[in-house]
Motif scaffolding. Structure first.
Motif, PDB file in Angstrom:
ATOM      1  N   ARG A  74       0.827  -1.214   0.000  1.00 14.82           N
ATOM      2  CA  ARG A  74       0.000   0.000   0.000  1.00 14.82           C
ATOM      3  C   ARG A  74       0.857   1.257   0.000  1.00 14.82           C
ATOM      4  NH1 ARG A  74      -3.873  -1.006   4.792  1.00 14.82           N
ATOM      5  NH2 ARG A  74      -2.428  -2.733   5.171  1.00 14.82           N
ATOM      6  N   PHE A  78      -0.068   3.805  -2.887  1.00 19.85           N
ATOM      7  CA  PHE A  78      -0.522   5.159  -2.546  1.00 19.85           C
ATOM      8  C   PHE A  78       0.506   6.206  -3.007  1.00 19.85           C
ATOM      9  CE2 PHE A  78      -3.148   3.226   1.178  1.00 19.85           C
ATOM     10  CZ  PHE A  78      -4.194   2.920   0.311  1.00 19.85           C
ATOM     11  N   VAL A 115      -6.954  -3.036  -1.711  1.00 16.97           N
ATOM     12  CA  VAL A 115      -6.469  -1.796  -2.344  1.00 16.97           C
ATOM     13  C   VAL A 115      -6.025  -2.075  -3.784  1.00 16.97           C
ATOM     14  CG1 VAL A 115      -4.646  -0.036  -2.241  1.00 16.97           C
ATOM     15  CG2 VAL A 115      -5.914  -0.650  -0.175  1.00 16.97           C
ATOM     16  N   GLN A 119      -7.429  -0.397  -7.330  1.00 13.89           N
ATOM     17  CA  GLN A 119      -6.551   0.155  -8.365  1.00 13.89           C
ATOM     18  C   GLN A 119      -6.928  -0.429  -9.728  1.00 13.89           C
ATOM     19  OE1 GLN A 119      -4.275   2.600  -8.290  1.00 13.89           O
ATOM     20  NE2 GLN A 119      -3.943   2.326 -10.490  1.00 13.89           N
TER      21      GLN A 119
END
Ligand code: THU
Length: 154
Positions: A74, A78, A115, A119
């Motif tokens: 992550r 991010f 996550v 994406q």
């Protein structure tokens, strides 16, 4: 009615993966050096390749208030979102390293898989996930669906 769900992935050696993905794994290995893991002593490195070839690295960043830390995957995802907004992620490589320096397996946790799934939704196509288990066992998933079936959606 009982049903069966099949997960597809490839298993190969580090020498068998293609050159770009091997370079990505090398970047993930290098990223373990920047892990901040004074509590678990487990250093995780991640590296992702964007559609334009840019490689973004991430590593786990721990905190004395444990849930405040973040996984390597992550951190990389991010960072890519913040610094390369709108660019698709083609592939993501992950590796673990113990304090002894030995490379070890790192399979993404559930939150990181969630996550990664988002994406993929944002970019409209799958990303390849390359997990290091050993030099002779690299697992390659051609999309997060193989890592997180029946994912949460609204
Ligand atoms: N960790 C990751 O960075 N990625 C994963 O997918 C699993 C776990 C980190 C979190 C924590 O800093 C350490 O590994 C031990 O759980």
């Amino acid at each position: 009615m009982e049903k069966t769900h099949t997960l597809h992935y490839q298993e190969c050696t580090i020498d068998q993966i293609d050159a770009a993905d091997r370079q990505l794994m090398q970047a993930a290995i290098a990223a373990t050096d920047s892990a901040y893991a004074p509590y678990s002593h487990f250093h995780v490195g991640a590296a992702l390749r964007l559609e334009d070839g840019t490689i973004v690295q991430g590593s786990n960043q721990e905190n004395i208030a444990y849930p405040s830390g973040l996984c390597a995957e992550r951190t990389a995802l991010f960072a890519a979102g913040a610094q390369h907004n709108g660019k698709a992620v083609e592939a993501l490589a992950i590796v673990g390293r113990e304090s002894s320096g030995a490379l070890v397996a790192a399979s993404p946790c559930g939150a990181c898989r969630q996550v990664m799934t988002e994406q993929e939704s944002r970019q409209g196509h799958a990303m390849r996930v390359i997990c290091y288990y050993s030099d002779t066992k690299i697992l390659i998933f051609e999309g997060v669906e193989s890592l997180l079936p029946f994912v949460f959606t609204m």
